[in-house]
Design an enzyme around this catalytic site. Structure first.
Site, PDB file in Angstrom:
ATOM      1  N   HIS A  77     -27.892 -78.309 -25.220  1.00  0.00           N
ATOM      2  CA  HIS A  77     -28.454 -79.545 -25.773  1.00  0.00           C
ATOM      3  C   HIS A  77     -29.818 -79.780 -25.109  1.00  0.00           C
ATOM      4  O   HIS A  77     -30.019 -79.384 -23.961  1.00  0.00           O
ATOM      5  CB  HIS A  77     -27.485 -80.676 -25.419  1.00  0.00           C
ATOM      6  N   ASP A 116     -23.045 -79.213 -18.018  1.00  0.00           N
ATOM      7  CA  ASP A 116     -23.196 -80.362 -18.907  1.00  0.00           C
ATOM      8  C   ASP A 116     -21.837 -80.554 -19.579  1.00  0.00           C
ATOM      9  O   ASP A 116     -21.482 -79.843 -20.516  1.00  0.00           O
ATOM     10  CB  ASP A 116     -24.299 -80.064 -19.935  1.00  0.00           C
ATOM     11  N   CYS A 131     -29.942 -82.028 -31.537  1.00  0.00           N
ATOM     12  CA  CYS A 131     -30.652 -81.881 -30.243  1.00  0.00           C
ATOM     13  C   CYS A 131     -30.418 -80.490 -29.674  1.00  0.00           C
ATOM     14  O   CYS A 131     -30.200 -80.333 -28.462  1.00  0.00           O
ATOM     15  CB  CYS A 131     -30.233 -82.955 -29.245  1.00  0.00           C
ATOM     16  N   GLN A 178     -19.365 -82.607 -23.763  1.00  0.00           N
ATOM     17  CA  GLN A 178     -18.337 -82.295 -24.771  1.00  0.00           C
ATOM     18  C   GLN A 178     -17.157 -81.574 -24.112  1.00  0.00           C
ATOM     19  O   GLN A 178     -16.309 -81.012 -24.808  1.00  0.00           O
ATOM     20  CB  GLN A 178     -18.927 -81.404 -25.879  1.00  0.00           C
ATOM     21  N   LYS A 182     -19.083 -90.955 -24.880  1.00  0.00           N
ATOM     22  CA  LYS A 182     -18.371 -89.900 -25.629  1.00  0.00           C
ATOM     23  C   LYS A 182     -16.915 -89.817 -25.190  1.00  0.00           C
ATOM     24  O   LYS A 182     -16.119 -89.072 -25.753  1.00  0.00           O
ATOM     25  CB  LYS A 182     -19.060 -88.549 -25.425  1.00  0.00           C
TER      26      LYS A 182
HETATM   27  N1  PMP Z   1     -25.204 -82.668 -23.731  1.00  0.00           N
HETATM   28  C1  PMP Z   1     -24.427 -82.540 -24.798  1.00  0.00           C
HETATM   29  C2  PMP Z   1     -23.649 -81.268 -24.973  1.00  0.00           C
HETATM   30  C3  PMP Z   1     -24.335 -83.558 -25.728  1.00  0.00           C
HETATM   31  O1  PMP Z   1     -23.555 -83.420 -26.802  1.00  0.00           O
HETATM   32  C4  PMP Z   1     -25.100 -84.744 -25.528  1.00  0.00           C
HETATM   33  C5  PMP Z   1     -25.068 -85.874 -26.527  1.00  0.00           C
HETATM   34  N2  PMP Z   1     -25.185 -85.467 -27.844  1.00  0.00           N
HETATM   35  C6  PMP Z   1     -25.890 -84.838 -24.389  1.00  0.00           C
HETATM   36  C7  PMP Z   1     -25.926 -83.783 -23.505  1.00  0.00           C
HETATM   37  C8  PMP Z   1     -26.723 -86.042 -24.090  1.00  0.00           C
HETATM   38  O2  PMP Z   1     -25.924 -87.158 -23.860  1.00  0.00           O
HETATM   39  P1  PMP Z   1     -26.561 -88.614 -23.709  1.00  0.00           P
HETATM   40  O3  PMP Z   1     -27.499 -88.796 -24.863  1.00  0.00           O
HETATM   41  O4  PMP Z   1     -25.391 -89.519 -23.752  1.00  0.00           O
HETATM   42  O5  PMP Z   1     -27.260 -88.641 -22.384  1.00  0.00           O
END
Ligand code: PMP
Length: 406
Positions: free
Chosen positions: A123, A200, A364, A203, A226
């Protein structure tokens, strides 16, 4: 507690509504999960009964608020198998957590020509902070590919390690492919090569039982929103011995030991990394979300979601012209797809008319989209409240899209 899907689902008031005259089908939990009543109630009572700033006051409300805020560290530590609650640093989310690590660890430990190894499936939150680090210290970001079906490829990954690799930072689970990365093996590989391993877990912890001590990684980050908690709060877990040697990220109240006009000394971790008034009620809400998933049991939650994912794949496979993106054997949380007949944005807009919420776009993850030669995908993602009929409605709505464009 055994898992009763109907009972669990009934705890999410938002799901009981009509959208565009149809019962809501929420298949966008990977972007943000909905909140159970106990999170809403906990936050409401924190504001109506115990709210005050934390760590500062010597009055009843401030102590009650501080106790409630600090108790969440222990809950999170327990959820992810951290050795100590002092290893839990609260941030505004995973993005902030990764930026914090890039600053505090990266600025101190990386220099010109050092490398950060990521995955092409990362991401942007686990890509851009490393580019910014490169701008500060001259390090490079290197991305290892995945297999065409989205599987993690250890040989390919290893081939991207060099003597300059100082950080390996990977997703626990890809938010586009659903691929589960073999974190224990990646962490061991990092350590064999003198690097640290950052995960990270946005998920990951949301779908799988996680034990950071067993995984052997050095940092694990995630966002509360999440995990059925509020937005504005996230977690940055790191090993005590690493935290102990790091300078602060932001300066201000709460993170200090002693301040003079010309210099300051800093608090011990975790407070060293939590400058200013934190998201107090959001943190308390996260604690309720952790209680919620713990009551269900992460293994029960995972099993239910795996059932839903299996059903989803089977149901969507019957849709004319649907192509799955990401079919790794070890997969969790999401089903990404394209439809021959229509662009993902058109799909998402059209099926919204049937009350179905999915995500469409690059998620993203632009490097991954380029890797697959795609501009975007559609993505259905599951949560603890997902039911088989959600995929029935989605499949029928997609067939309708096929008829419109066909
Ligand atoms: N890493 C992953 C794998 C994600 O799915 C997301 C959110 N889509 C993020 C990072 C970023 O999370 P946040 O916008 O809540 O900081």
């Amino acid at each position: 507690m055994g898992f009763d899907a109907t009972v669990v689902r009934a705890q999410f008031p938002i799901l009981d509504q009509q959208v565009n005259g149809k019962p809501l089908v929420y298949l966008d939990s990977a972007a943000s999960a909905q909140k159970p009543q106990m999170v809403l109630d906990t936050m409401s009572s924190a504001y109506s009964q115990t709210y005050a700033n934390v760590h500062r006051g010597l009055h009843y409300l401030s102590e009650a608020s501080t106790d409630a805020y600090e108790a969440v560290r222990g809950k999170v530590a327990h959820l992810i198998g951290a050795r100590s609650e002092k290893e839990i640093v609260f941030t505004s989310g995973a993005t902030m957590a990764l930026n914090l690590i890039a600053h505090c660890y990266g600025n101190t430990n990386l220099g010109e020509g050092d490398e950060v190894l990521i995955s092409v499936a990362d991401h942007h939150a686990n890509i851009v902070p490393w580019h910014l680090l490169g701008g500060r210290v001259g390090s490079k970001t290197v991305a290892a590919p995945v297999d065409a079906d989205g599987s993690f490829n250890m040989e390919q990954f290893k081939a991207h390690i060099t003597p300059r690799t100082k950080i390996i930072s990977v997703p626990h689970v890809s938010n586009v492919l659903g691929t589960v990365f073999p974190i224990a093996a990646i962490a061991a590989l990092a350590h064999e090569n003198g690097a640290i391993c950052i995960v990270d877990g946005c998920q990951g912890v949301t779908h799988l039982p996680v034990n950071v001590t067993d995984l052997g990684c050095d940092f694990y980050v995630f966002s509360g929103h999440k995990l059925y908690g509020p937005s504005g709060i996230g977690v940055c877990w790191g090993r005590s011995e690493i935290w102990a040697g790091l300078p602060p990220f932001l300066g201000g109240g709460d993170m200090i030991d002693d301040v003079k006009t010309d210099r300051s000394t800093y608090a011990e971790p975790p407070l060293r990394f939590e400058a200013g008034t934190p998201p107090i009620v959001e943190c308390i809400g996260l604690g309720a979300a952790v209680d919620f998933v713990q009551q269900i049991g992460m293994a029960n939650l995972r099993d239910h979601e795996m059932d839903m994912l299996r059903y989803g794949h089977q149901r969507l496979a019957s849709v004319q012209g649907l192509n799955f993106i990401g079919m790794a054997a070890d997969k969790s949380g999401v089903i990404s797809f394209t439809l021959d007949a229509a662009h993902p944005h058109d799909i998402s807009t059209l099926i919204d008319q049937d009350g179905v919420a999915i995500r469409a776009g690059h998620h993203c993850a632009q490097p991954l989209m380029k890797f697959y030669g795609l501009g975007s995908t559609a993505r259905a993602s599951v949560g603890v409240y997902t039911q088989e009929s959600d995929f029935d409605v989605l499949a029928e709505a997609l067939e309708k899209v096929n008829r419109i464009f066909g």
